[in-house]
Motif scaffolding. Structure first.
Motif: not given
Length: 163
Positions: A94, A116-118, A121-124, A138, A141, A149
């Motif tokens: 992150l 952006r949040e996918m 459960n990842s930020i890409e 990627t 989180q 979640k």
């Protein structure tokens, strides 16, 4: 010499292929393939190429794997004629997302989108390189095992230990 960690057997006339690897791990790299017909593509990759379905988000995504570190995400959609022909994702943490975006934007302004949040459960962060390759950085989180979640991810087959 370091320990051999590849899932690919050492070359030999009698080498035996490993079974598909079904455990979950942080994927160091994977490709994303847009599929007009997700079901037909999934069937081809499984029956033709020997991949297994790790999990599916209906009408959106299927995560396939063959051996360890041979991950493919089939995503519902068509390849846009203007879109990059290659889409590859690399893992990061992150804390690296913003610095990668800043460095890339300094080199080629406008080449990034996100982060952006996918739903997995990842930020890409998406970066389009000068060669027109789509590179997605990627970052997973952390998941609170008692969260909604975590329940959503369990519902699609991802193992999340109970809290």
């Amino acid at each position: 010499m370091s320990d051999y960690i590849s899932p690919v057997p050492m070359p030999a006339a009698d080498a035996v292929a490993p079974e598909p690897y079904r455990d979950f791990y942080g994927m160091p790299m994977f490709i994303t393939v847009p599929a007009r017909d997700l079901a037909a593509s999934k069937d081809f990759w499984i029956r033709g190429l020997g991949f297994v379905d790790l999990f599916t988000i209906p009408d959106r995504l299927t995560h396939l794997r063959r051996w360890a570190f041979q991950d493919v995400l089939l995503v519902s959609g068509e390849q846009d004629g203007e879109a990059p022909a290659l889409s590859t994702s690399f893992s990061c943490v992150l804390g690296q997302i913003d610095e990668i975006a800043a460095r890339c934007e300094e080199l080629v302004p406008g080449c990034t989108s996100g982060p952006r949040e996918m739903p997995w459960n990842s930020i890409e962060l998406t970066v389009v390189t000068p060669e027109n390759a789509r590179i997605v950085m990627t970052a997973a989180q952390p998941i609170d095992p008692r969260s909604a979640k975590a329940d959503e991810l369990r519902a699609i087959g991802i193992e999340i230990p109970e809290g």
